[in-house]
Design a protein around this motif. Sequence first.
Motif, PDB file in Angstrom:
ATOM      1  N   VAL A 510      99.479  53.555  84.409  1.00  0.00           N
ATOM      2  CA  VAL A 510     100.310  54.238  84.863  1.00  0.00           C
ATOM      3  C   VAL A 510     100.599  55.290  84.122  1.00  0.00           C
ATOM      4  N   GLU A 511     100.193  54.572  82.757  1.00  0.00           N
ATOM      5  CA  GLU A 511     100.940  56.127  81.467  1.00  0.00           C
ATOM      6  C   GLU A 511      99.469  56.498  80.783  1.00  0.00           C
ATOM      7  N   GLY A 512      98.889  57.075  81.371  1.00  0.00           N
ATOM      8  CA  GLY A 512      97.255  56.917  80.976  1.00  0.00           C
ATOM      9  C   GLY A 512      96.389  56.024  80.343  1.00  0.00           C
ATOM     10  N   PRO A 513      95.485  56.564  79.663  1.00  0.00           N
ATOM     11  CA  PRO A 513      94.525  55.734  79.337  1.00  0.00           C
ATOM     12  C   PRO A 513      95.149  54.650  78.220  1.00  0.00           C
ATOM     13  N   GLN A 514      95.431  53.346  77.887  1.00  0.00           N
ATOM     14  CA  GLN A 514      95.495  52.538  76.869  1.00  0.00           C
ATOM     15  C   GLN A 514      94.914  51.482  76.122  1.00  0.00           C
ATOM     16  N   THR A 515      94.778  50.677  74.810  1.00  0.00           N
ATOM     17  CA  THR A 515      94.291  50.973  74.758  1.00  0.00           C
ATOM     18  C   THR A 515      94.875  49.337  74.731  1.00  0.00           C
ATOM     19  N   PHE A 516      94.005  48.053  74.533  1.00  0.00           N
ATOM     20  CA  PHE A 516      94.712  46.926  74.792  1.00  0.00           C
ATOM     21  C   PHE A 516      93.476  45.966  73.588  1.00  0.00           C
ATOM     22  N   GLU A 517      94.149  44.941  73.678  1.00  0.00           N
ATOM     23  CA  GLU A 517      93.152  43.681  72.751  1.00  0.00           C
ATOM     24  C   GLU A 517      93.653  42.969  73.329  1.00  0.00           C
ATOM     25  N   PHE A 518      91.820  41.931  74.425  1.00  0.00           N
ATOM     26  CA  PHE A 518      92.000  40.602  74.764  1.00  0.00           C
ATOM     27  C   PHE A 518      91.751  39.214  73.886  1.00  0.00           C
ATOM     28  N   LYS A 519      92.142  38.734  74.051  1.00  0.00           N
ATOM     29  CA  LYS A 519      92.069  36.882  72.813  1.00  0.00           C
ATOM     30  C   LYS A 519      91.697  36.064  74.454  1.00  0.00           C
ATOM     31  N   SER A 520      91.095  35.852  74.170  1.00  0.00           N
ATOM     32  CA  SER A 520      90.744  34.721  74.628  1.00  0.00           C
ATOM     33  C   SER A 520      90.607  32.823  73.801  1.00  0.00           C
ATOM     34  N   SER A 521      90.403  31.907  75.027  1.00  0.00           N
ATOM     35  CA  SER A 521      90.509  31.202  74.793  1.00  0.00           C
ATOM     36  C   SER A 521      89.573  29.708  75.807  1.00  0.00           C
ATOM     37  N   LYS A 522      89.110  29.069  75.464  1.00  0.00           N
ATOM     38  CA  LYS A 522      88.498  28.587  76.383  1.00  0.00           C
ATOM     39  C   LYS A 522      89.264  27.125  76.819  1.00  0.00           C
ATOM     40  N   MET A 523      89.602  27.440  77.767  1.00  0.00           N
ATOM     41  CA  MET A 523      90.023  25.624  78.778  1.00  0.00           C
ATOM     42  C   MET A 523      88.997  24.803  79.426  1.00  0.00           C
ATOM     43  N   ASP A 524      88.744  23.592  78.687  1.00  0.00           N
ATOM     44  CA  ASP A 524      88.436  22.363  80.204  1.00  0.00           C
ATOM     45  C   ASP A 524      89.666  21.869  80.834  1.00  0.00           C
ATOM     46  N   TYR A 525      89.610  21.939  81.872  1.00  0.00           N
ATOM     47  CA  TYR A 525      90.835  21.945  83.103  1.00  0.00           C
ATOM     48  C   TYR A 525      90.353  20.388  83.286  1.00  0.00           C
ATOM     49  N   PRO A 526      91.043  18.990  83.066  1.00  0.00           N
ATOM     50  CA  PRO A 526      91.078  17.794  83.706  1.00  0.00           C
ATOM     51  C   PRO A 526      90.381  17.624  85.200  1.00  0.00           C
ATOM     52  N   ILE A 527      91.545  18.217  86.573  1.00  0.00           N
ATOM     53  CA  ILE A 527      91.721  17.767  87.303  1.00  0.00           C
ATOM     54  C   ILE A 527      90.412  17.670  87.869  1.00  0.00           C
ATOM     55  N   ASN A 528      89.943  19.868  88.144  1.00  0.00           N
ATOM     56  CA  ASN A 528      88.517  19.517  89.009  1.00  0.00           C
ATOM     57  C   ASN A 528      87.311  20.172  87.725  1.00  0.00           C
ATOM     58  N   ASN A 539      98.997  45.837  74.878  1.00  0.00           N
ATOM     59  CA  ASN A 539      98.272  46.598  74.715  1.00  0.00           C
ATOM     60  C   ASN A 539      99.020  47.345  72.900  1.00  0.00           C
ATOM     61  N   ILE A 540      97.701  47.756  72.333  1.00  0.00           N
ATOM     62  CA  ILE A 540      97.647  48.029  70.852  1.00  0.00           C
ATOM     63  C   ILE A 540      97.664  49.353  71.023  1.00  0.00           C
ATOM     64  N   THR A 541      98.408  50.036  71.966  1.00  0.00           N
ATOM     65  CA  THR A 541      97.838  51.474  71.244  1.00  0.00           C
ATOM     66  C   THR A 541      99.461  52.066  70.233  1.00  0.00           C
ATOM     67  N   PRO A 542     100.626  51.009  70.520  1.00  0.00           N
ATOM     68  CA  PRO A 542     101.845  51.986  69.357  1.00  0.00           C
ATOM     69  C   PRO A 542     100.762  50.996  68.233  1.00  0.00           C
ATOM     70  N   LEU A 543     100.504  50.111  68.215  1.00  0.00           N
ATOM     71  CA  LEU A 543      99.837  49.592  66.964  1.00  0.00           C
ATOM     72  C   LEU A 543      98.914  50.329  65.720  1.00  0.00           C
ATOM     73  N   GLU A 544      97.518  50.942  67.013  1.00  0.00           N
ATOM     74  CA  GLU A 544      96.681  52.253  66.237  1.00  0.00           C
ATOM     75  C   GLU A 544      97.662  52.671  65.673  1.00  0.00           C
ATOM     76  N   GLU A 545      98.241  54.445  66.314  1.00  0.00           N
ATOM     77  CA  GLU A 545      98.938  54.699  66.314  1.00  0.00           C
ATOM     78  C   GLU A 545      99.647  54.528  64.876  1.00  0.00           C
ATOM     79  N   LYS A 546     100.580  53.791  65.214  1.00  0.00           N
ATOM     80  CA  LYS A 546     101.539  53.584  63.519  1.00  0.00           C
ATOM     81  C   LYS A 546      99.964  52.856  62.326  1.00  0.00           C
ATOM     82  N   GLN A 547      98.828  52.469  62.836  1.00  0.00           N
ATOM     83  CA  GLN A 547      97.762  52.227  61.693  1.00  0.00           C
ATOM     84  C   GLN A 547      97.900  53.622  61.390  1.00  0.00           C
ATOM     85  N   ALA A 548      97.513  54.724  61.622  1.00  0.00           N
ATOM     86  CA  ALA A 548      96.938  55.727  61.816  1.00  0.00           C
ATOM     87  C   ALA A 548      97.785  56.377  60.827  1.00  0.00           C
TER      88      ALA A 548
END
Length: 757
Positions: A510-528, A539-548
Amino acid sequence: MVQFHAPTDTGQGKSPSQQQTTVLLVDDEPDFLSLAKSELEDQIEETKFITASSVRKAHFRLSELDISCIVSDYDMPAKSGLQFLEEVREDHPNLPFILFTAQGSENLASKAISAGVTDYLQKRDGGQFDILANRVINAVKQYQAEQTQKKLAETASRLRAVVNSTPDSIFIIDSAGAIVDVNEQAEKTLQYNHSELVGKPLSSVITSREINDSIPDVIGSRSRVRFEGHHTRRRGSKYPVEVRIKEIDHADTDQYIVIAQDITSQKKHKQTIDELNETAMALMQSRSKEEVAEITVQTAREELTIPFIGIWFQDDKHDVLTPVKQTGKAEETLGAQSEIPLEGAVADVWGEKEPCIFEGIQTPETRYPEDVSVEDEMLFPLGEFGMMIVSVTDSRLYREEDINLAKLLATNAQRALKQTDREEQVRAEKMFFDAAINTVEDLFFAIDENENLIRWNDQVSAVTGNEATYIGSPTLDDIFNSEDRGKITHGINEGFETGGSRVKATIQTVEGPQTFEFKSSKMDYPINDETYLITLGRNITPLEEKQAELRQKNERLDKFSRVVSHDLQSPINIASGNFGIVRDDISDEHARNAEAVENAHSRMENLVNDLLTLARQGQQAIEIESVSLDRLARKCWEIVDASDADLEVRSSENIQADPSQLQQLLENLMKNAVTHGGNDITVTIGTLEDGFYVEDNGSGIPGDKMDHIFDTGFTTSDSGSGIGLMIVSDIAENHSWGINVTESDSGGARFEFTESP
């Protein structure tokens, strides 16, 4: 009494010949001990020889090791071999003890034999160790055989005690099925004495189709058999038993062991379980605790014909049992249920969580109407949930079987309440989990192997602002544009293959294009038995701006460093060099002015060097690793110009730090100590419980200066830059270390660096 064949080993899995043999050699002459040990090791295999040069040391070896034989000299300082033998016999009456001595006489031999020596041998030239080796071998063999027999006897005794204490009937029979021996329980149960049972066929006391066959045929190729039958007592009464027959594994016998276990209660238990099976299934399908109570009361009335029964649940807030459900007959006859305070006998039953029967409860203080005769009351706790209470108006109508049925019903109700409680907890946990994932500011996804979104949090809609466009579940195509969609698919595949992945992608928020970092981990769900990818998007847009911004700052620092190192350092070097040429020509009248110029040059040079250090430090990221404080401190000391000063490192421990920054910190503190304390100063470095310290024996830091030593530009030296200790403070801050500046024991300065809590 049942006779069991003794085992053929010591219970440790080794025969006597395989046991570890340790022989203790005692002599006050070290050379002879060494010779004896060497000779005996050559002649006796698989034997460990331990030496002792005194009786005191021998006692220590004996207390620490499992010794199989002692070979001792007679004539030794402090105590003789016979005195040692007498002390050994107090705790080890059977341990082989060979007196091996140069002194030989009939009187000594007589004393040795009287003291319990195993063997007596004189030291002679030639062949003496052959004879000694033979004596040791024979003594150890006899000792180990005696120990083995002792252990076997103890094992057999324990085995007999176990057999006679078991509630089962145990028989030893031959291949023809005749009883050879029985345990005491069999005699008691069958009402025969031992002599009457021995010789009887097993079929006379156990009836079963299997017993009609010969015992070898019953066993066949199996190691053991199990079947059901009936025990027949002397007077002909019978009861069901489970029979187990196993061949006795011993080469010298052709016998079998038979164990008959009374299963009357098991049969009865199975019958009651069958009767309540359908009810138990209905209870486990209940959706609430109140439904469990209703089914329990209905079952008691219709299937167990218990007219007066009710269910109470615990009220934690008021420490009472609150009525939930009762039979119509109970309400009609006994009146409406009331709360029961958890006190007195009811509290005892509640605390112990065990069923209890109270007999003759009718008193003026009872909660029942006076015109109703309630003889007994049966209380069945339902775990931590409540109580099932049965009111008995005629105790003659309730047999033990009826009480068992009520116990089983209460048990089933308790299990159902527990499951219902777990389901309610699961529902509550699901609500908590939903609330938790909706609280985090990150985007949350649970993705299956077909790239379907299984779960997501409200932040997804809040960030994208397009919840209204979702039809049913949102898809990844609704969230990511076509340019980044391929990277997301690659990250998902990598996550399922390797267990985790990390991907950067742009989302139209809603605030325009923003860069996100997606971290994923595999999970085995024993129920099914399914596998999912749990993904958090930040959202790492502020971090990237700070790094720049940081990169721009670093570039400016880099330019500044080049200016300092070239444009400032060169003039200083020229000035210092030229002044050094004319220094000797300056008259004594202007010596003070010359010294001021030298100090100014030194101060400028130190200032430039410290500014360069500060600039480089700001550009570098710290890398923590294990660093030897001793090794690094001595390396720093080699750089410090202090030929007459001393360094003392009082620790060899490692600390966790960035090596280059820790080196800069130590160099600055060492230079500071030498500058203010002189060349004859001693710098001491050591570790604390949660850090390390650097101190000196100089004049210390004046009290009015203590609060300003880390300020930029602060210095008490004419040639100091005023930045050295500020760099120390910055390095400590980079490591999250606290700094405590105090006075050393010798009155100098002490800097303590500790890990911040």
